[in-house]
Scaffold this motif. Structure first.
Motif, PDB file in Angstrom:
ATOM      1  N   PRO A   1       1.125  -1.463   0.347  1.00 11.72           N
ATOM      2  CA  PRO A   1       0.127   0.044  -0.031  1.00 11.72           C
ATOM      3  C   PRO A   1       0.989   1.356   0.020  1.00 11.72           C
ATOM      4  N   ALA A   2      -0.200   2.537  -0.589  1.00  8.64           N
ATOM      5  CA  ALA A   2       1.461   3.476  -0.660  1.00  8.64           C
ATOM      6  C   ALA A   2       1.135   4.192   0.447  1.00  8.64           C
ATOM      7  N   ALA A   3       0.032   3.655   1.385  1.00 11.46           N
ATOM      8  CA  ALA A   3      -0.253   4.625   2.540  1.00 11.46           C
ATOM      9  C   ALA A   3      -1.096   3.898   3.895  1.00 11.46           C
ATOM     10  N   ILE A   4      -0.711   3.376   4.929  1.00 12.97           N
ATOM     11  CA  ILE A   4      -2.045   2.297   6.044  1.00 12.97           C
ATOM     12  C   ILE A   4      -2.038   3.401   6.499  1.00 12.97           C
ATOM     13  N   ILE A   5      -3.691   3.297   7.212  1.00 10.13           N
ATOM     14  CA  ILE A   5      -3.848   3.813   8.352  1.00 10.13           C
ATOM     15  C   ILE A   5      -4.618   3.182   9.719  1.00 10.13           C
ATOM     16  N   ASN A   6      -3.960   2.996  10.996  1.00  9.39           N
ATOM     17  CA  ASN A   6      -3.966   2.181  11.686  1.00  9.39           C
ATOM     18  C   ASN A   6      -5.423   2.930  12.672  1.00  9.39           C
ATOM     19  N   ALA A   7      -6.615   2.475  12.505  1.00  8.38           N
ATOM     20  CA  ALA A   7      -7.614   3.150  13.473  1.00  8.38           C
ATOM     21  C   ALA A   7      -7.875   1.766  14.207  1.00  8.38           C
ATOM     22  N   ALA A   8      -7.397   0.698  14.520  1.00  7.44           N
ATOM     23  CA  ALA A   8      -7.465  -0.262  15.241  1.00  7.44           C
ATOM     24  C   ALA A   8      -6.504  -0.125  16.593  1.00  7.44           C
ATOM     25  N   ALA A   9      -7.112  -0.446  17.827  1.00  2.19           N
ATOM     26  CA  ALA A   9      -6.251  -0.552  19.168  1.00  2.19           C
ATOM     27  C   ALA A   9      -7.864  -1.030  20.256  1.00  2.19           C
ATOM     28  N   TYR A  10      -6.780  -1.828  20.742  1.00  4.47           N
ATOM     29  CA  TYR A  10      -7.858  -1.727  21.818  1.00  4.47           C
ATOM     30  C   TYR A  10      -7.857  -0.885  22.840  1.00  4.47           C
ATOM     31  N   THR A  11      -9.623  -0.850  23.445  1.00  2.00           N
ATOM     32  CA  THR A  11     -10.187   0.741  24.230  1.00  2.00           C
ATOM     33  C   THR A  11     -10.821   0.319  24.800  1.00  2.00           C
ATOM     34  N   ALA A  12     -10.694  -0.992  25.330  1.00  2.00           N
ATOM     35  CA  ALA A  12     -11.158  -1.095  26.990  1.00  2.00           C
ATOM     36  C   ALA A  12     -10.815  -0.277  28.170  1.00  2.00           C
ATOM     37  N   VAL A  13     -10.878   0.917  27.760  1.00  2.00           N
ATOM     38  CA  VAL A  13      -9.704   1.224  29.624  1.00  2.00           C
ATOM     39  C   VAL A  13      -9.684   0.914  30.923  1.00  2.00           C
ATOM     40  N   ASP A  14     -11.050   0.465  30.997  1.00  2.00           N
ATOM     41  CA  ASP A  14     -11.480  -0.129  32.409  1.00  2.00           C
ATOM     42  C   ASP A  14     -10.471  -1.079  32.542  1.00  2.00           C
ATOM     43  N   LYS A  15     -10.786  -2.230  31.350  1.00  2.00           N
ATOM     44  CA  LYS A  15     -10.609  -3.707  32.040  1.00  2.00           C
ATOM     45  C   LYS A  15      -8.729  -4.014  30.759  1.00  2.00           C
ATOM     46  N   ALA A  16      -8.050  -3.027  30.618  1.00  2.00           N
ATOM     47  CA  ALA A  16      -6.736  -3.069  30.385  1.00  2.00           C
ATOM     48  C   ALA A  16      -6.375  -3.020  31.276  1.00  2.00           C
ATOM     49  N   GLU A  17      -6.605  -2.288  33.208  1.00  2.00           N
ATOM     50  CA  GLU A  17      -6.091  -2.284  34.272  1.00  2.00           C
ATOM     51  C   GLU A  17      -5.623  -3.942  34.223  1.00  2.00           C
ATOM     52  N   THR A  18      -6.525  -4.618  34.048  1.00  2.98           N
ATOM     53  CA  THR A  18      -6.572  -6.059  34.253  1.00  2.98           C
ATOM     54  C   THR A  18      -5.745  -7.340  33.307  1.00  2.98           C
ATOM     55  N   ASP A  19      -5.546  -6.562  32.414  1.00  4.35           N
ATOM     56  CA  ASP A  19      -5.369  -6.936  31.033  1.00  4.35           C
ATOM     57  C   ASP A  19      -4.145  -6.008  30.554  1.00  4.35           C
ATOM     58  N   ALA A  20      -3.742  -6.012  30.678  1.00  6.58           N
ATOM     59  CA  ALA A  20      -2.011  -5.379  29.835  1.00  6.58           C
ATOM     60  C   ALA A  20      -1.562  -5.850  28.765  1.00  6.58           C
ATOM     61  N   ASP A  21      -1.502  -7.157  28.957  1.00  9.68           N
ATOM     62  CA  ASP A  21      -0.594  -8.191  27.960  1.00  9.68           C
ATOM     63  C   ASP A  21      -1.529  -7.625  26.339  1.00  9.68           C
ATOM     64  N   ALA A  22      -2.538  -7.269  26.514  1.00  9.54           N
ATOM     65  CA  ALA A  22      -3.630  -7.777  25.356  1.00  9.54           C
ATOM     66  C   ALA A  22      -3.447  -6.016  24.892  1.00  9.54           C
ATOM     67  N   ALA A  23      -3.547  -5.199  26.626  1.00  4.99           N
ATOM     68  CA  ALA A  23      -3.754  -3.906  25.483  1.00  4.99           C
ATOM     69  C   ALA A  23      -2.272  -3.224  24.782  1.00  4.99           C
ATOM     70  N   ARG A  24      -1.589  -3.896  25.249  1.00  2.00           N
ATOM     71  CA  ARG A  24       0.298  -3.511  25.158  1.00  2.00           C
ATOM     72  C   ARG A  24       0.036  -4.493  23.542  1.00  2.00           C
ATOM     73  N   ALA A  25      -0.308  -5.977  23.304  1.00  2.00           N
ATOM     74  CA  ALA A  25      -0.420  -5.938  22.039  1.00  2.00           C
ATOM     75  C   ALA A  25      -1.372  -5.758  21.139  1.00  2.00           C
ATOM     76  N   GLY A  26      -1.903  -4.191  21.160  1.00  2.91           N
ATOM     77  CA  GLY A  26      -3.012  -4.120  20.638  1.00  2.91           C
ATOM     78  C   GLY A  26      -2.377  -2.299  20.324  1.00  2.91           C
ATOM     79  N   ASN A  27      -2.356  -1.894  21.094  1.00  2.00           N
ATOM     80  CA  ASN A  27      -1.539  -0.400  21.123  1.00  2.00           C
ATOM     81  C   ASN A  27      -0.137  -0.302  21.502  1.00  2.00           C
ATOM     82  N   GLU A  28       0.795  -1.156  21.485  1.00  3.24           N
ATOM     83  CA  GLU A  28       2.693  -0.894  21.161  1.00  3.24           C
ATOM     84  C   GLU A  28       3.419  -1.895  20.244  1.00  3.24           C
ATOM     85  N   VAL A  29       2.662  -2.853  20.247  1.00  4.48           N
ATOM     86  CA  VAL A  29       2.704  -4.079  19.904  1.00  4.48           C
ATOM     87  C   VAL A  29       2.325  -3.666  18.497  1.00  4.48           C
TER      88      VAL A  29
END
Length: 288
Positions: free
Chosen positions: A50-78
């Motif tokens: 692709p000429a360009a990539i738009i990343n609108a994918a993310a882990y957005t469960a703000v409260d759940k992230a507090e106990t699901d840090a690995d999944a949040a990190r996978a979606g939002n950092e990795v």
């Protein structure tokens, strides 16, 4: 121009709906492309080129992230790190969507893009890590748009929740001491397409104009929704403090973002007051 859009949430849906005729859109959800899977990202981007990539994918469960840090990190950092590497390897431009949660909310004037970051919880920390991963990836052409309080006629959001609850309950209590800028996903999507077309660079903010508390927002949703026949009546909406409604994740009390740098770089980007954007969104719901 071929553009890969990652994510099928509110923004992803609006990106598909507002896609310019000049763009060959490839829109992939997690079922087709898990951005946390480095091998899959490399294969898909190498194949599509692709000429360009738009990343609108993310882990957005703000409260759940507090106990699901690995999944949040996978979606939002990795995931963003994988996309940045693949974009660099294939000469693609990358536009990444981030959040007001990278700030701690202690300011009293709109946050500039270069304001000090200090996320309060796991969600904000992982979104900030994703920003850093892109900035330090070596990718030549990239931009990050931070946004806040996104709503749309498509998908689930605060607006639809208030409409549902106001129809079922005689009284609602809504937080009144958290301030931000409700942002219509459709206008955000149109700005994303302009950013891709003009190869916007660096970190910028993109929200609707104006500010509101969640209480103000809820009151407007009920008022405008009732006027359009989306509610048969109204319920009592009472303001409360953050401390009266404790949640696992802390929220910034003030998360108004300055759009100034975006306006300088993309003067043709949509500029709309949040209440007007809300009225347009509710018109769409009513017309269904």
């Amino acid at each position: 121009m071929k553009v890969l859009v990652c994510g099928r949430g509110q923004l992803g849906a609006e990106l598909a709906r507002t896609c310019p005729d000049s763009v060959e859109l490839v829109h992939l959800g997690r079922d087709a492309l898990d951005i946390a899977d480095a091998g899959q990202v490399d294969r898909v981007v190498a194949e599509l080129k692709p000429a360009a990539i738009i990343n609108a994918a993310a882990y957005t469960a703000v409260d759940k992230a507090e106990t699901d840090a690995d999944a949040a990190r996978a979606g939002n950092e990795v995931g963003p790190a994988n996309l940045a590497r693949a974009a660099a390897n294939n000469g693609s431009y990358l536009l990444h969507i981030s959040t007001d949660f990278v700030f701690d909310g202690t300011a009293n004037t709109p946050y500039l893009p270069d304001a000090p970051v200090a996320p309060l919880g796991v969600y904000g920390q992982t979104k900030l890590a994703g920003e850093v991963a892109i900035a330090e990836s070596g990718l030549s052409h990239w931009a990050i748009l931070r946004t806040a309080w996104v709503f749309s006629a498509l998908g689930n959001n605060f607006v639809k929740t208030i409409l549902r609850l106001a129809a079922d309950r005689p009284k609602l209590t809504i937080i009144a001491d958290q301030i931000g800028s409700p942002t219509c996903a459709k206008h955000l999507a149109k700005t994303c397409w302009l950013a891709v077309n003009h190869q916007l660079q660096g970190i910028h903010h993109c929200t609707c104009d104006g500010v509101a508390s969640w209480y103000d927002f809820a009151m407007a949703i009920q008022e405008l929704g009732a006027a359009r026949g989306l509610l048969s009546g109204t319920c009592d909406i009472a303001p409360i403090r953050t401390e009266d409604y404790p949640t696992p994740a802390r929220r910034p009390h003030y998360s108004v973002l300055s759009n100034a740098s975006l306006r300088e770089q993309l003067p043709e980007a949509p500029s709309v007051y949040w209440r007007k954007a809300l009225a347009e969104m509710l018109d769409e719901l009513a017309n269904r």
